[in-house]
Design an enzyme around this catalytic site. Structure first.
Site, PDB file in Angstrom:
ATOM      1  N   PHE A  13     -26.666  13.869 -63.251  1.00 27.60           N
ATOM      2  CA  PHE A  13     -26.416  15.300 -64.230  1.00 27.60           C
ATOM      3  C   PHE A  13     -25.146  15.431 -64.889  1.00 27.60           C
ATOM      4  CE2 PHE A  13     -26.475  20.210 -63.951  1.00 27.60           C
ATOM      5  CZ  PHE A  13     -27.936  20.499 -64.543  1.00 27.60           C
ATOM      6  N   LYS A 133     -30.941   2.392 -70.243  1.00 29.32           N
ATOM      7  CA  LYS A 133     -31.294   1.105 -70.755  1.00 29.32           C
ATOM      8  C   LYS A 133     -31.128   0.013 -69.623  1.00 29.32           C
ATOM      9  CE  LYS A 133     -27.884   1.845 -73.599  1.00 29.32           C
ATOM     10  NZ  LYS A 133     -27.823   3.450 -73.668  1.00 29.32           N
ATOM     11  N   GLU A 157     -38.787   6.479 -73.534  1.00 32.74           N
ATOM     12  CA  GLU A 157     -38.468   6.513 -74.994  1.00 32.74           C
ATOM     13  C   GLU A 157     -37.136   6.731 -75.429  1.00 32.74           C
ATOM     14  OE1 GLU A 157     -41.195   6.754 -77.475  1.00 32.74           O
ATOM     15  OE2 GLU A 157     -39.335   6.420 -78.522  1.00 32.74           O
ATOM     16  N   VAL A 160     -34.149   3.838 -76.571  1.00 27.61           N
ATOM     17  CA  VAL A 160     -33.871   3.484 -77.810  1.00 27.61           C
ATOM     18  C   VAL A 160     -34.008   4.529 -78.878  1.00 27.61           C
ATOM     19  CG1 VAL A 160     -34.535   1.660 -79.736  1.00 27.61           C
ATOM     20  CG2 VAL A 160     -34.954   1.178 -77.299  1.00 27.61           C
ATOM     21  N   GLY A 214     -15.816  11.443 -80.032  1.00 31.73           N
ATOM     22  CA  GLY A 214     -16.706  11.333 -78.741  1.00 31.73           C
ATOM     23  C   GLY A 214     -17.775  10.378 -79.005  1.00 31.73           C
ATOM     24  N   GLU A 217     -16.610   5.232 -76.835  1.00 31.12           N
ATOM     25  CA  GLU A 217     -15.946   5.401 -75.445  1.00 31.12           C
ATOM     26  C   GLU A 217     -14.343   4.768 -75.795  1.00 31.12           C
ATOM     27  OE1 GLU A 217     -17.484   5.686 -72.251  1.00 31.12           O
ATOM     28  OE2 GLU A 217     -19.266   6.064 -73.343  1.00 31.12           O
ATOM     29  N   ASP A 228     -24.643  -2.862 -76.639  1.00 33.04           N
ATOM     30  CA  ASP A 228     -25.417  -1.698 -76.728  1.00 33.04           C
ATOM     31  C   ASP A 228     -26.802  -1.975 -77.503  1.00 33.04           C
ATOM     32  OD1 ASP A 228     -26.057   1.308 -76.051  1.00 33.04           O
ATOM     33  OD2 ASP A 228     -26.044   1.027 -78.466  1.00 33.04           O
ATOM     34  N   LYS A 232     -31.048  -2.521 -76.855  1.00 37.23           N
ATOM     35  CA  LYS A 232     -32.381  -1.905 -77.354  1.00 37.23           C
ATOM     36  C   LYS A 232     -33.051  -3.051 -78.095  1.00 37.23           C
ATOM     37  CE  LYS A 232     -29.280   2.077 -77.660  1.00 37.23           C
ATOM     38  NZ  LYS A 232     -28.325   2.614 -78.483  1.00 37.23           N
ATOM     39  N   GLY A 329     -26.726  11.553 -78.361  1.00 34.10           N
ATOM     40  CA  GLY A 329     -26.492  13.237 -78.148  1.00 34.10           C
ATOM     41  C   GLY A 329     -27.204  13.750 -76.987  1.00 34.10           C
TER      42      GLY A 329
HETATM   43  P1  NDP Z   1     -22.874  10.826 -68.442  1.00 36.41           P
HETATM   44  O1  NDP Z   1     -21.697   9.836 -68.140  1.00 36.41           O
HETATM   45  O2  NDP Z   1     -22.525  11.920 -68.917  1.00 36.41           O
HETATM   46  O3  NDP Z   1     -23.476  11.258 -66.811  1.00 36.41           O
HETATM   47  C1  NDP Z   1     -23.830  10.186 -65.692  1.00 36.41           C
HETATM   48  C2  NDP Z   1     -24.358  10.890 -64.814  1.00 36.41           C
HETATM   49  O4  NDP Z   1     -24.908   9.744 -63.693  1.00 36.41           O
HETATM   50  C3  NDP Z   1     -23.352  11.721 -64.027  1.00 36.41           C
HETATM   51  O5  NDP Z   1     -23.930  13.004 -63.791  1.00 36.41           O
HETATM   52  C4  NDP Z   1     -22.953  10.952 -62.778  1.00 36.41           C
HETATM   53  O6  NDP Z   1     -22.623  11.571 -61.451  1.00 36.41           O
HETATM   54  C5  NDP Z   1     -24.253  10.396 -62.516  1.00 36.41           C
HETATM   55  N1  NDP Z   1     -24.002   9.116 -61.662  1.00 36.41           N
HETATM   56  C6  NDP Z   1     -23.389   8.114 -61.616  1.00 36.41           C
HETATM   57  N2  NDP Z   1     -23.627   7.266 -60.610  1.00 36.41           N
HETATM   58  C7  NDP Z   1     -24.537   7.763 -60.117  1.00 36.41           C
HETATM   59  C8  NDP Z   1     -25.407   7.448 -58.939  1.00 36.41           C
HETATM   60  N3  NDP Z   1     -25.208   6.469 -58.154  1.00 36.41           N
HETATM   61  N4  NDP Z   1     -26.495   8.226 -58.444  1.00 36.41           N
HETATM   62  C9  NDP Z   1     -26.497   9.283 -59.188  1.00 36.41           C
HETATM   63  N5  NDP Z   1     -26.064   9.671 -60.194  1.00 36.41           N
HETATM   64  C10 NDP Z   1     -24.940   9.182 -60.511  1.00 36.41           C
HETATM   65  O7  NDP Z   1     -24.019  10.037 -69.109  1.00 36.41           O
HETATM   66  P2  NDP Z   1     -25.183  10.657 -70.111  1.00 36.41           P
HETATM   67  O8  NDP Z   1     -25.848  11.735 -69.481  1.00 36.41           O
HETATM   68  O9  NDP Z   1     -24.510  10.806 -71.462  1.00 36.41           O
HETATM   69  O10 NDP Z   1     -26.186   9.566 -70.057  1.00 36.41           O
HETATM   70  C11 NDP Z   1     -27.010   9.247 -69.161  1.00 36.41           C
HETATM   71  C12 NDP Z   1     -27.789   7.870 -69.452  1.00 36.41           C
HETATM   72  O11 NDP Z   1     -28.769   8.173 -70.674  1.00 36.41           O
HETATM   73  C13 NDP Z   1     -27.099   6.799 -69.543  1.00 36.41           C
HETATM   74  O12 NDP Z   1     -27.434   5.865 -68.688  1.00 36.41           O
HETATM   75  C14 NDP Z   1     -26.851   6.465 -70.777  1.00 36.41           C
HETATM   76  O13 NDP Z   1     -26.503   5.186 -70.992  1.00 36.41           O
HETATM   77  C15 NDP Z   1     -28.195   7.198 -71.347  1.00 36.41           C
HETATM   78  N6  NDP Z   1     -28.144   7.572 -72.870  1.00 36.41           N
HETATM   79  C16 NDP Z   1     -27.414   8.394 -73.292  1.00 36.41           C
HETATM   80  C17 NDP Z   1     -27.224   8.881 -74.379  1.00 36.41           C
HETATM   81  C18 NDP Z   1     -26.068   9.875 -75.042  1.00 36.41           C
HETATM   82  O14 NDP Z   1     -26.149  10.091 -76.244  1.00 36.41           O
HETATM   83  N7  NDP Z   1     -25.523  10.579 -74.275  1.00 36.41           N
HETATM   84  C19 NDP Z   1     -28.196   8.360 -75.734  1.00 36.41           C
HETATM   85  C20 NDP Z   1     -29.192   7.432 -74.783  1.00 36.41           C
HETATM   86  C21 NDP Z   1     -29.243   7.037 -73.661  1.00 36.41           C
HETATM   87  P3  NDP Z   1     -21.276  12.715 -61.525  1.00 36.41           P
HETATM   88  O15 NDP Z   1     -21.876  13.919 -62.462  1.00 36.41           O
HETATM   89  O16 NDP Z   1     -21.219  12.975 -60.294  1.00 36.41           O
HETATM   90  O17 NDP Z   1     -20.036  12.011 -62.257  1.00 36.41           O
END
Ligand code: NDP
Length: 344
Positions: A13, A133, A157, A160, A214, A217, A228, A232, A329
């Protein structure tokens, strides 16, 4: 007509999971009216925020109110039937969710813990929708077979080009075409850096700007060294083009060696460097790569600037088809998750 209730468990989340929750809250009334579908988040788990399950659905605005207090779900109001503190796998297995949305962090080496989340869900008859991914790049064949064996869907979806439908375009809209080649700008951070360098910045300054906005990283290796984009390429090759490539079969070079002089020389020659992911099938052979390529400005991919992504598919019936759109995003990625959920 009666509404279908689609119950969702969110694993993770962060930016994307929270964006999906906001979209669901904003669009549920329309979805009910236009598509006779109601989406309900019944369960959420993260290591830092905690976990919640209510079989009738969680109150999305109360989730955000709780997070505002102390960054956890501790302040989410108690009610009959609410369970707190379930571990991930029981929450995936034993709740009444129809679909598990896996949005935890990506690990491109092991795919974990997302791989176990996906396997557990599919093995227990739950659909999986993910933007992660790792599981798709490393275990697509196994996971899609597991989904088929259990009569559920495995959709990804957003892995990528976020919600820009580059996979669905190839898998659905281009059905019947043979795709012989894919070339794409699959990483917005590197495309932003290259665009800023063309505007006159050094590599270091462009990277620092990407970090301050942002887009990159603190450790930018996965973006700037092409890792990355490689994930894809692997996903497109294996899920759209019928290949069975492994990570180490794709040659990979990022942009960190490009200098301001390289960019200026390209500009003077009427060309542009782009980090291109490519998969090519010819004579029974498949080759795949990620590398900087000097493109003529007449190439549609050369015109894609900033964080925008693009994919060109070369097809036997239509020639080249190019799709351009957002590649990252929270909302943009959650849009792809929503499209997958609605496809189910
Ligand atoms: P964030 O780093 O914002 O959130 C990651 C979430 O994963 C956090 O809520 C974290 O928990 C949770 N988490 C970590 N370990 C575990 C676990 N063992 N069990 C359950 N939850 C866990 O990432 P994003 O929301 O930005 O991205 C989510 C996914 O989507 C990633 O895999 C990312 O690569 C992919 N993605 C993201 C994009 C983007 O623009 N942001 C674009 C395309 C893909 P906690 O809140 O407790 O820290």
């Amino acid at each position: 007509m009666k509404n279908t209730i689609h119950r969702i468990a969110l694993i993770g989340f962060g930016t994307v999971g929270q964006s999906l929750a906001k979209i669901i809250a904003a669009k549920n009334a329309d979805l009910k009216q236009l598509r006779h579908t109601e989406l309900r988040i019944v369960a959420i788990a993260t290591p830092g925020k905690g976990s919640l399950y209510h079989p009738d659905g969680l109150d999305i605005s109360a989730l955000f109110t709780a997070l505002e207090k102390d960054g956890t779900f501790a302040g989410y109001p108690d009610s009959a039937g609410l369970e707190r503190g379930m571990d991930n796998l029981p929450l995936i297995r034993d709740t009444n969710a129809d679909t598990v949305v896996e949005v935890s962090h990506t690990d491109m080496n092991s795919g974990q813990p997302a791989l176990d989340h996906c396997r557990t869900a599919l093995a227990h008859g739950k659909n999986v929708v993910t933007s992660n991914k790792g599981p798709v790049a490393l275990a697509y064949a196994d996971l899609s077979a597991l989904a088929a064996a259990n009569g559920v869907r495995f959709l990804f979806e957003s892995t990528v080009t976020a919600g820009t439908p580059s996979l669905r375009l190839a898998r659905r809209a281009l059905a019947g075409n043979e795709i012989t080649e894919m070339r794409g700008i699959l990483n917005g951070t590197t495309n932003f850096i290259l665009s800023e360098m063309e505007a006159g910045k050094s590599y270091a300054d462009a990277l620092a700007q990407a970090q301050s906005l942002g887009y990159a990283e603190a450790d930018p290796t996965a973006d700037v060294e092409g890792i990355d984009a490689l994930a894809k390429v692997l996903i497109i090759a294996n899920t759209v083009m019928g290949c069975a490539l492994k990570k180490d079969e794709i040659s990979c070079r990022g942009i960190s060696h490009l200098t301001a002089d390289d960019i200026a020389a390209a500009k003077a020659a009427g060309k542009r460097w782009k980090l291109i992911g490519q998969v090519k099938k010819a004579g029974g052979q498949t080759t795949a790569s990620v590398q900087p390529v000097l493109l003529p400005l007449s190439d549609p991919l050369a015109q894609v600037m900033g964080t925008t992504n693009a994919v060109t598919y070369r097809t036997d019936l239509l020639g080249d088809v190019t799709l351009i759109g957002a590649g990252a995003g929270g909302i943009e990625t959650a849009a792809g998750l929503l499209a997958d959920i609605l496809a189910i």
